[in-house]
Write a protein that holds these residues in place. Structure first.
Motif, PDB file in Angstrom:
ATOM      1  N   ILE A   7     -23.565  53.932 -17.705  1.00  0.00           N
ATOM      2  CA  ILE A   7     -24.913  53.543 -18.133  1.00  0.00           C
ATOM      3  C   ILE A   7     -25.016  52.046 -18.370  1.00  0.00           C
ATOM      4  N   VAL A   8     -26.063  51.452 -17.819  1.00  0.00           N
ATOM      5  CA  VAL A   8     -26.384  50.058 -18.114  1.00  0.00           C
ATOM      6  C   VAL A   8     -27.649  50.055 -18.966  1.00  0.00           C
ATOM      7  N   GLY A  39     -22.429  49.362 -27.052  1.00  0.00           N
ATOM      8  CA  GLY A  39     -21.244  49.500 -27.906  1.00  0.00           C
ATOM      9  C   GLY A  39     -21.165  50.886 -28.534  1.00  0.00           C
ATOM     10  N   CYS A  40     -22.301  51.437 -28.943  1.00  0.00           N
ATOM     11  CA  CYS A  40     -22.323  52.792 -29.526  1.00  0.00           C
ATOM     12  C   CYS A  40     -21.831  53.817 -28.508  1.00  0.00           C
ATOM     13  N   GLN A  69     -18.727  55.189 -20.557  1.00  0.00           N
ATOM     14  CA  GLN A  69     -18.745  53.914 -19.841  1.00  0.00           C
ATOM     15  C   GLN A  69     -20.149  53.329 -19.937  1.00  0.00           C
ATOM     16  N   ALA A  70     -20.238  52.123 -20.479  1.00  0.00           N
ATOM     17  CA  ALA A  70     -21.561  51.537 -20.679  1.00  0.00           C
ATOM     18  C   ALA A  70     -21.481  50.019 -20.673  1.00  0.00           C
ATOM     19  N   LEU A  71     -22.613  49.418 -20.340  1.00  0.00           N
ATOM     20  CA  LEU A  71     -22.734  47.962 -20.331  1.00  0.00           C
ATOM     21  C   LEU A  71     -24.094  47.618 -20.916  1.00  0.00           C
ATOM     22  N   GLY A  72     -24.146  46.591 -21.734  1.00  0.00           N
ATOM     23  CA  GLY A  72     -25.431  46.143 -22.274  1.00  0.00           C
ATOM     24  C   GLY A  72     -25.805  44.797 -21.681  1.00  0.00           C
ATOM     25  N   VAL A  73     -27.050  44.659 -21.253  1.00  0.00           N
ATOM     26  CA  VAL A  73     -27.516  43.388 -20.690  1.00  0.00           C
ATOM     27  C   VAL A  73     -28.848  43.033 -21.338  1.00  0.00           C
ATOM     28  N   GLN A  74     -28.929  41.806 -21.859  1.00  0.00           N
ATOM     29  CA  GLN A  74     -30.192  41.365 -22.449  1.00  0.00           C
ATOM     30  C   GLN A  74     -31.140  40.942 -21.334  1.00  0.00           C
ATOM     31  N   VAL A  75     -32.282  41.606 -21.261  1.00  0.00           N
ATOM     32  CA  VAL A  75     -33.180  41.434 -20.115  1.00  0.00           C
ATOM     33  C   VAL A  75     -34.636  41.506 -20.569  1.00  0.00           C
ATOM     34  N   ASP A  76     -35.453  40.603 -20.049  1.00  0.00           N
ATOM     35  CA  ASP A  76     -36.907  40.800 -20.125  1.00  0.00           C
ATOM     36  C   ASP A  76     -37.316  41.289 -18.732  1.00  0.00           C
ATOM     37  N   VAL A  77     -37.833  42.504 -18.642  1.00  0.00           N
ATOM     38  CA  VAL A  77     -38.119  43.080 -17.319  1.00  0.00           C
ATOM     39  C   VAL A  77     -39.187  42.296 -16.555  1.00  0.00           C
ATOM     40  N   VAL A  78     -39.903  41.446 -17.263  1.00  0.00           N
ATOM     41  CA  VAL A  78     -40.931  40.629 -16.608  1.00  0.00           C
ATOM     42  C   VAL A  78     -40.305  39.462 -15.841  1.00  0.00           C
TER      43      VAL A  78
END
Ligand SMILES: NC(=O)c1ccc[n+]([C@@H]2O[C@H](COP(=O)([O-])OP(=O)(O)OC[C@H]3O[C@@H](n4cnc5c(N)ncnc54)[C@H](O)[C@@H]3O)[C@@H](O)[C@H]2O)c1
Length: 252
Positions: free
Chosen positions: A33-34, A46-47, A54-63
């Protein structure tokens, strides 16, 4: 292709609310999961990792085109490809309820940006990877409001109508690439954002369940199985559809 073969799935707006419920459920099924969100993406990922997923976090503004390009690159670098995109990020819970003539033009534009340009941007950014996947999935989180047409949130209602229309058009364009495109239309759901903003009280208990066959409040957990079905290999012949998950409030 096995029904249980894991996929790499990007879920936007998944640091909280309905999106996080989606992320948790798909991670528990063994998918990678991203989590892409304006804020809290790394903590939410992280949770999932702490629970052994398996996970990754990405800071994103979809705009932002630059942000979503970086999101697609990060997902591919981490997991070797992308099989699914869930366009869940949306402006809803923070919106004031007011007659349409009182909605400032800027607010109309911002709702349209996040709720319609966002899914468009994200779909474009992941398209090359979904084509490579050979079993790509796009699921857009719409709403039942374009069917019901409730008052006092005209921009939101119009934006979700656009999401359903976009879903249908994209389904026709991408079927040749073995990519399915579907939408889920939730009814009013007690998400984190709704509860934080007290939206459930502003809307009122009667309006929340009015017209529903199943007379109770909807929670994020009511939606997760529908998403698992649409991203799964068993739904390979289902495309262009909008699946209402709202306790039988609308019949599509
Ligand atoms: N809660 C409901 O009653 C309901 C009903 C029907 C449809 N929906 C839809 O479901 C989706 C999730 O709703 P929710 O209630 O969980 O909302 P929420 O407000 O609780 O969560 C929305 C998430 O999206 C993120 N986000 C907002 N703008 C973003 C942007 N520009 N880029 C990246 N991330 C962004 C937020 O940070 C947040 O984590 C939305 O698309 C909403 O319109 C909600």
């Amino acid at each position: 292709m096995s029904e249980k073969q894991p996929k790499t799935i990007i879920i936007t707006g998944a640091a909280s609310g309905i999106g996080f419920a989606f992320a948790e459920h798909l991670a528990q099924a063994g998918n990678r999961i991203v989590i892409a969100d304006l804020r809290g993406a790394e903590e939410a990922a992280g949770c999932l990792k702490a629970a052994g997923h398996q996970a990754l976090g990405v800071q994103v503004d979809v705009v932002s085109e630059a942000d979503v390009t970086r999101m697609a690159e990060a997902a591919t670098a981490a997991f070797g490809g992308i099989d699914g995109l869930v366009n869940n990020a949306g402006l809803f819970t923070t919106l004031a309820l007011r007659p349409f003539e009182e909605i400032p033009n800027q607010e109309w534009m911002r709702v349209m940006e996040v709720n319609t340009l966002g899914p468009f941007n994200c779909a474009k950014a992941v398209l090359p990877a979904l084509r490579k996947s050979g079993r790509g999935r796009i699921v857009n989180i719409a709403s039942t409001v374009p069917i019901k047409g409730p008052p006092n949130m005209a921009h939101y209602v119009a934006s979700k109508g656009a999401v359903i229309a976009f879903t249908r058009s994209l389904a026709r364009e991408l079927a040749k690439d073995s990519i399915t495109v579907n939408a889920i239309a939730p009814g009013f759901t007690l998400s984190d954002g709704v509860l934080q903003e007290g939206l459930q009280d502003r809307i009122g208990a009667n309006a929340r369940t009015a017209g529903r066959c199943i007379q109770r409040d909807q929670v994020p957990g009511d939606l997760v199985a529908a998403l698992a079905y649409l991203v799964g290999d068993g739904a390979a012949f289902v495309t262009g559809q909008t699946l209402a998950v709202d306790g039988g409030g609308v019949f599509l």
